[in-house]
Write a protein that holds these residues in place. Structure first.
Motif, PDB file in Angstrom:
ATOM      1  N   ARG A  78       0.831  -1.216  -0.031  1.00 26.48           N
ATOM      2  CA  ARG A  78       0.244   0.021  -0.162  1.00 26.48           C
ATOM      3  C   ARG A  78       0.858   1.214  -0.094  1.00 26.48           C
ATOM      4  O   ARG A  78       0.532   2.389  -0.693  1.00 26.48           O
ATOM      5  N   LEU A  79       1.973   1.295   0.760  1.00 26.38           N
ATOM      6  CA  LEU A  79       2.739   2.411   0.749  1.00 26.38           C
ATOM      7  C   LEU A  79       3.456   2.557  -0.650  1.00 26.38           C
ATOM      8  O   LEU A  79       3.637   3.605  -1.138  1.00 26.38           O
TER       9      LEU A  79
ATOM     10  N   ASN B 289       2.298   1.654  -3.408  1.00 26.30           N
ATOM     11  CA  ASN B 289       1.287   2.146  -4.565  1.00 26.30           C
ATOM     12  C   ASN B 289       1.019   3.589  -4.269  1.00 26.30           C
ATOM     13  O   ASN B 289       0.880   4.284  -5.328  1.00 26.30           O
ATOM     14  N   THR B 290       1.057   4.024  -2.937  1.00 26.60           N
ATOM     15  CA  THR B 290       0.881   5.719  -2.702  1.00 26.60           C
ATOM     16  C   THR B 290       2.103   6.309  -3.235  1.00 26.60           C
ATOM     17  O   THR B 290       1.854   7.383  -3.870  1.00 26.60           O
ATOM     18  N   ILE B 291       3.357   5.867  -3.150  1.00 23.44           N
ATOM     19  CA  ILE B 291       4.484   6.628  -3.522  1.00 23.44           C
ATOM     20  C   ILE B 291       4.597   6.642  -5.342  1.00 23.44           C
ATOM     21  O   ILE B 291       4.534   7.694  -5.511  1.00 23.44           O
TER      22      ILE B 291
ATOM     23  N   ILE C  89       1.789   6.387  -7.027  1.00 24.39           N
ATOM     24  CA  ILE C  89       0.793   7.381  -7.731  1.00 24.39           C
ATOM     25  C   ILE C  89       1.237   8.955  -7.473  1.00 24.39           C
ATOM     26  O   ILE C  89       1.035   9.552  -8.462  1.00 24.39           O
ATOM     27  N   LEU C  90       2.021   9.094  -6.571  1.00 30.11           N
ATOM     28  CA  LEU C  90       2.378  10.463  -6.316  1.00 30.11           C
ATOM     29  C   LEU C  90       3.311  10.874  -7.456  1.00 30.11           C
ATOM     30  O   LEU C  90       3.392  11.745  -7.981  1.00 30.11           O
TER      31      LEU C  90
ATOM     32  N   VAL D 228       1.410  11.438 -10.597  1.00 26.36           N
ATOM     33  CA  VAL D 228       0.758  12.323 -10.460  1.00 26.36           C
ATOM     34  C   VAL D 228       1.700  13.758 -10.704  1.00 26.36           C
ATOM     35  O   VAL D 228       1.307  14.627 -11.694  1.00 26.36           O
ATOM     36  N   LEU D 229       2.755  13.767  -9.984  1.00 27.94           N
ATOM     37  CA  LEU D 229       3.806  15.087 -10.167  1.00 27.94           C
ATOM     38  C   LEU D 229       4.107  14.895 -11.871  1.00 27.94           C
ATOM     39  O   LEU D 229       4.318  15.891 -12.411  1.00 27.94           O
TER      40      LEU D 229
ATOM     41  N   LYS E 220       2.595  13.794 -14.549  1.00 28.48           N
ATOM     42  CA  LYS E 220       1.567  14.425 -15.270  1.00 28.48           C
ATOM     43  C   LYS E 220       1.159  15.711 -15.101  1.00 28.48           C
ATOM     44  O   LYS E 220       0.633  16.417 -16.065  1.00 28.48           O
ATOM     45  N   ASN E 221       1.618  16.234 -14.275  1.00 27.73           N
ATOM     46  CA  ASN E 221       1.521  17.704 -13.868  1.00 27.73           C
ATOM     47  C   ASN E 221       2.762  18.571 -13.954  1.00 27.73           C
ATOM     48  O   ASN E 221       2.981  19.778 -13.615  1.00 27.73           O
TER      49      ASN E 221
ATOM     50  N   GLU F 159       9.839  18.084  -4.609  1.00 30.53           N
ATOM     51  CA  GLU F 159       8.844  16.850  -4.275  1.00 30.53           C
ATOM     52  C   GLU F 159       9.258  15.606  -5.209  1.00 30.53           C
ATOM     53  O   GLU F 159       9.421  14.537  -4.694  1.00 30.53           O
TER      54      GLU F 159
ATOM     55  N   ILE G 262      10.586  12.245  -3.987  1.00 29.70           N
ATOM     56  CA  ILE G 262       9.932  10.927  -4.304  1.00 29.70           C
ATOM     57  C   ILE G 262      10.771   9.836  -5.109  1.00 29.70           C
ATOM     58  O   ILE G 262      10.956   8.711  -4.880  1.00 29.70           O
TER      59      ILE G 262
ATOM     60  N   LEU H 287      13.011   8.155  -2.879  1.00 28.87           N
ATOM     61  CA  LEU H 287      12.194   7.271  -2.272  1.00 28.87           C
ATOM     62  C   LEU H 287      12.009   5.843  -3.083  1.00 28.87           C
ATOM     63  O   LEU H 287      12.117   5.021  -2.280  1.00 28.87           O
TER      64      LEU H 287
END
Lengths: 1013, 46
Positions: free
Chosen positions: B10-11, B13-15, B17-18, B21-22, B24-25, B32, B36, B39
């Motif tokens: 789960r951790l 997956n969260t990393i 996803i972030l 998202v970064l 894509k933007n 950040e 990431i 990490l």
């Protein structure tokens, strides 16, 4: 109409069947017909004409035939066909409620016994009644009753009562419960209707209040259990806060049983109203106090308001209330026994002699004595189980340890007293209540749990009392504890949090535990608790802030099992809605709360610690190992904390929804571990007593800041911010001298004499009165100093110990935690002292509960001087200072990299190693690593007297971030005292070196030299 | 209760996803994103 519609849809065969049933009604056949036949009016008529009516009506008892009642009722008076038992059931609410709709109204009136419970029946407003009964107006009701009496259908003796029920244009229709609740839901009932509904059962009334909270003002609910459940579901305080002063008084007077459900604000307002009305009537105030104590309202709250209006003295108040309580609780016992107990109570409280100094002392000690005596005298079980002699001995010995042991042994047995015997240093002040010794409670919380309650200041002590009163809670608590066992730590804090959260959600949990506790429900309970941490603690949650900015609203409380079972969906939707409608900072905060749970991280706010700093500092925490998973979770949290782009945040939230990602419950244990590591480091930083003593004793040589030429040590108080108002009391040759100082001037008072210095409108200083008073003041020995504060006010003054000849300047900042916030003119300190504002003429004083023995504030407080934090603790709970229980100073250096270095100078405390070794003997729940209030560590050792004082706050001087670590470690607010020069990093090593010498002394010297801030 | 492996997953997956998202933007230059990446590397994730 109904039959017409049915008829139109019927086909030929159906019509034929109806026709046959009408022509040939047969016994026992009716209920075998299909609905369209049974519903046909002609069929019903035929059966009744044939004499099968009674049979049909009896069958109506079956719920599924209830809809036929109306048709049957039109055909025949069903009531006549009912047996006495059926009638009784009907009126008691056990019968088929649908039958009520078809029972003829006259029968209802004649059959309704006013002695029977009207639990299920109630009044409706006129229109509904018109619709149902065609009878509404009072006149018509009376006429109807008169006719029935004339006809002999209603006994004459019931007439008056029936008339009562026709008042206010209502009559007495009877309706099934569900109809009433439907009306409530539809909002058809109006204010007046609710008043009329007061004759119905409390459960129904409570349901209506649940549907419409404002109805509470009109419905009087007496049943304690119902009211208690209601209070957990509906914010009664909000409802009551909407009414004005006189309405409130009238309302509460007529419903005293709601008092214990009111918050302090509403209770205060109520008590203020009553006390105002009782001016010049001390008896009334004492009676009010006694009544309210009985209702669970703290005496000190009432006393503080009494103090404001000065109806009785504090001493007289507690003496009077105590006497009343004894009379009430010993009712039925022998008169001489009551007299003896009252006498012992009066002796224990102390009798005033006329000697001012002694009387002041008695006055100052009365509150604490009163409460300690009441621990026994208010406990029904103890009173039942122990003899008069034991009770008297308890008071005669001033609640000595031996007398307490004796009481515990007699009331609770050998096992209970054996625990107490392990703590010979304890006093009555350390025993939160006797209920912790109840066998069921000891089984529940265990040996360690009992010690925990004897060791820490536990708010959950009241939950224990509640469990003793309601043993069902004990079993439910066990189930709850099983659910949260990995969520809360196995510690004192864990016990406290488990107890308090159990109580907070008791109603929901109680419902939940009636069924099967699925894994999903368990997870949702934990998620709910985790979310609650955020919504209860985050600074941005609330209505609006001081600048009227919108804050994050609190979600609605989960109250039903159904909601709980869908909790995850509910909370996600709520978070998403909030995230959509928030600005960037709140958006980020909400996303973090949604996925990580509550970890406050807004720099500059209270209870903050910086994750980035934690990660950097991690290597310095030698004691606690963190796994990569834990460290990476913190790192991720910190990365997200830095994102300031709305689009990124929203997309992130959206994407997270679609996958299995980190959850707030995962993060709970990691966050707790961080806090734990701070705690451990903190404990390691405590110096030994020997070292502390050495430092404090060496200080004797540098008393140059004590300025009096004759060698006496006199101090001056000064307030550096806030209202700039001060109250001093000193004595000289037995006379009491007072100083009231405000921004408008100073007034010295001694008996009838006074001396005033003030500034007039032109700015000219005016001096008036008897100057002797000023001289007396200057020579006097300080008894007490106090001041009025507002949240954030800062006071600087010198603390002076006559015996030790020590004096230090200290800064103290007050927080809202010390005062009840709701009432701007009247506050109550946590310890029961109060401050008051008289007549708005700035004559203000604080009366602290504890006496100022030897000229030093005797309650636990935090101070700071220069860059160090100082805590003062003097003889808490004892009438005179024991040479071995003197001041405990904490001196913290906020400049070191991590952890305030605290200096402990309390002779009855222990050094670190002893504390830890003592803790090893205790079971997990009382391990020292979970210590909540730092002073409490002194109490782990059985041979110490110690105190039981909650830490008020963490005082931050220069290094706010360091203090924040401790604030979060102890769940306490930070008080940031401004005005200190900032130290740079490069200065730190030097500071450390100097500190080795004795920073304590240096700082005192600096202040003494006039280093004013 | 979740196992440790599931928590790790789960951790991760969260990393991831972030990171996604970064990217894509267009935030590859941000601090950040840099963190990431570190990490991800530490956790041996792509």
């Amino acid at each position: 109409m109904k039959n017409d519609l049915i008829e139109k849809k019927l086909n030929l065969i159906q019509k034929l069947r109806i026709n046959l049933a009408t022509r040939f009604p047969r016994k026992g056949k009716f209920f075998s017909y299909p609905d369209y036949v049974r519903d046909a009016k002609e069929v019903i008529n035929a059966y009744f004409e044939k004499g099968y009516g009674k049979e049909l009506i009896q069958e109506l008892e079956r719920e599924d035939y209830g809809r036929l009642a109306e048709s049957f009722g039109q055909r025949e008076n069903i009531y006549e066909h009912m047996s006495d038992d059926e009638k009784r059931d009907l009126f008691e609410g056990y019968g088929n409620k649908e039958i009520l709709l078809c029972v003829d109204k006259k029968s209802l009136l004649s059959g309704y016994s006013l002695e029977s419970s009207d639990y299920k029946y109630l009044y409706l407003r006129t229109n509904d009644m018109d619709y149902l009964m065609g009878l509404s107006k009072e006149a018509r009701g009376r006429q109807e009753i008169s006719e029935l009496v004339r006809e002999g259908q209603i006994p004459q003796e019931q007439v008056e009562a029936l008339y009562d029920r026709t008042k206010n244009n209502t009559f007495l229709p009877f309706l099934p419960e569900k109809k009433i609740l439907q009306l409530g839901i539809d909002g058809e009932l109006k204010k007046d209707d609710y008043k009329k509904l007061n004759t119905m059962g409390d459960l129904l009334k409570a349901k209506l209040v649940y549907l419409n909270p404002k109805a509470f003002l009109d419905l009087n609910i007496q049943d304690e259990e119902v009211l208690s459940k209601l209070a957990r579901k509906v914010d009664l305080n909000e409802v009551i806060s909407t009414i004005n002063s006189s309405e409130r008084t009238e309302f509460i007077n007529s419903r005293e049983n709601i008092l214990k459900y009111l918050d302090k604000s509403n209770i205060q307002k109520y008590v203020v109203d009553i006390i105002k009305q009782s001016k010049n009537n001390p008896e009334a105030v004492i009676n009010l106090g006694s009544t309210l104590v009985n209702k669970g309202i703290p005496s000190e709250l009432i006393e503080s308001i009494n103090l404001k209006y000065a109806i009785t003295g504090k001493y007289e108040f507690y003496l009077g209330v105590g006497r009343n309580i004894i009379e009430r609780n010993f009712q039925g016992k022998d008169e001489s026994e009551i007299t003896d107990i009252k006498k012992a109570f009066e002796e224990c409280i102390g009798k005033k002699t006329g000697n001012e100094r002694e009387d002041i002392k008695i006055e100052q000690e009365v509150t604490e004595k009163y409460f300690n005596i009441l621990k026994l005298l208010n406990n029904e079980r103890v009173i039942e189980r122990v003899s008069k002699e034991d009770i008297i001995n308890y008071m005669d010995s001033n609640m000595s340890y031996e007398s307490i042991c004796n009481i515990v042994e007699k009331a609770y047995g050998e096992k209970a007293v054996s625990i107490l015997r392990e703590r010979p240093g304890l006093g009555i002040i350390d025993i939160p209540n006797f209920d912790i010794f109840e066998p069921e409670i000891m089984d529940l919380i265990g040996y360690g749990g009992v010690h925990t309650y004897l060791t820490y200041f536990m708010e959950s002590k009241d939950v224990i009392t509640e469990m003793v009163e309601n043993p069902k809670m004990i079993e439910e608590y066990k189930k709850y504890r099983d659910v949260v066992k990995d969520f809360y730590p196995p510690s004192a804090i864990g016990l406290e949090d488990t107890m308090l959260s159990f109580r907070r959600h008791y109603d929901l949990l109680s419902q939940t535990f009636e069924g099967e506790i699925t894994d999903e429900l368990k997870e949702n309970i934990l998620l709910m608790l985790r979310d609650e941490e955020f919504f209860d603690n985050d600074m941005e949650v609330g209505n609006v802030d001081i600048d009227n900015n919108k804050r994050i609203p609190k979600p609605k409380k989960i109250t039903t099992v159904e909601q709980l079972s869908k909790y995850k969906e509910i909370r996600n939707a709520e978070y998403d809605n909030l995230i959509r409608n928030s600005k960037t900072d709140q958006k980020r905060k909400l996303i973090l709360a949604k996925y990580f749970g509550y970890i406050s991280d807004s720099p500059g706010e209270y209870n903050d610690y910086d994750h980035k700093k934690f990660l950097e500092d991690y290597l310095t925490f030698n004691r606690t190992e963190f796994s990569d998973y834990e460290l990476d979770s913190i790192e991720l949290y910190d990365i997200i904390s830095g994102i300031n782009d709305d689009q990124v945040l929203e997309m992130f939230n959206e994407y997270l929804e679609q996958s299995q990602v980190i959850s707030p419950v995962d993060m709970k244990s990691i966050d707790s571990k961080v806090i734990e590591s701070y705690k451990k480091e903190y404990l390691d930083s405590i110096l030994s007593i020997q070292e502390a003593e050495r430092m404090i004793n060496s200080d004797r040589k540098s008393e140059k800041y004590i300025e009096k030429s004759d060698g006496r040590k006199i101090y001056k108080d000064r307030i550096v911010s806030g209202k700039d108002t001060l109250y001093n009391r000193l004595s000289k040759n037995g006379e009491l001298i007072q100083l009231i100082q405000t921004s408008a001037g100073k007034k010295y008072k001694c008996g009838n004499r006074s001396y005033e210095i003030r500034v007039d409108e032109d700015g000219k200083e005016i001096e008036e009165g008897n100057k002797d008073v000023l001289e007396l003041f200057e020579d006097g020995q300080v008894l007490e100093n106090s001041m009025v504060v507002e949240d954030g006010d800062v006071e600087i003054y010198e603390l002076y110990d006559v015996d030790k000849q020590i004096s230090v300047h200290a800064v103290r900042q007050f927080t809202s935690a010390d005062f009840v916030k709701e009432h701007p003119e009247l506050g109550i300190t946590r310890y029961g002292g109060a401050y008051e504002l008289e007549n708005n003429d700035a004559e203000i004083r604080i009366m602290m509960e504890k006496n100022l023995e030897h000229g030093i504030a005797s309650r636990s407080m935090y101070y700071a001087f220069d860059t160090e934090a100082l805590r003062v603790e003097v003889g808490y709970g004892y009438t005179s200072l024991d040479p071995n229980s003197i001041i405990g100073f904490y001196i913290g250096d906020a400049r070191t990299s991590h952890g305030l270095k605290r200096l402990r100078v309390s002779m009855n405390t222990l050094k670190n190693s002893e504390i830890l070794s003592a803790s090893k003997k205790a079971p997990r729940s009382s391990e020292i690593a979970t210590l909540r209030y730092e002073y409490d560590i002194s109490k782990i050792n059985p041979n110490t007297r110690g105190g039981r004082n909650e830490m008020d706050f963490i005082l931050a001087m220069n290094d706010l971030k360091e203090a924040k670590k401790h604030a979060i470690a102890f769940s306490k607010p930070i008080i940031h005292v401004n005005s200190q020069k900032q130290l740079t990093n490069s200065e730190r090593p030097k500071v450390r070196q100097e500190r080795e010498k004795s920073e304590f002394i240096q700082n005192m010297e600096k202040i003494a030299d006039g280093d004013e801030r | 209760m979740m196992s440790d492996k599931e928590k790790e997953e789960r951790l991760n997956n969260t990393i991831l996803i972030l990171k996604d998202v970064l990217e894509k933007n267009n935030k590859k230059d941000s601090e950040e994103y840099e963190r990431i990446q570190k990490l991800l590397k530490k956790r041996k994730l792509k």
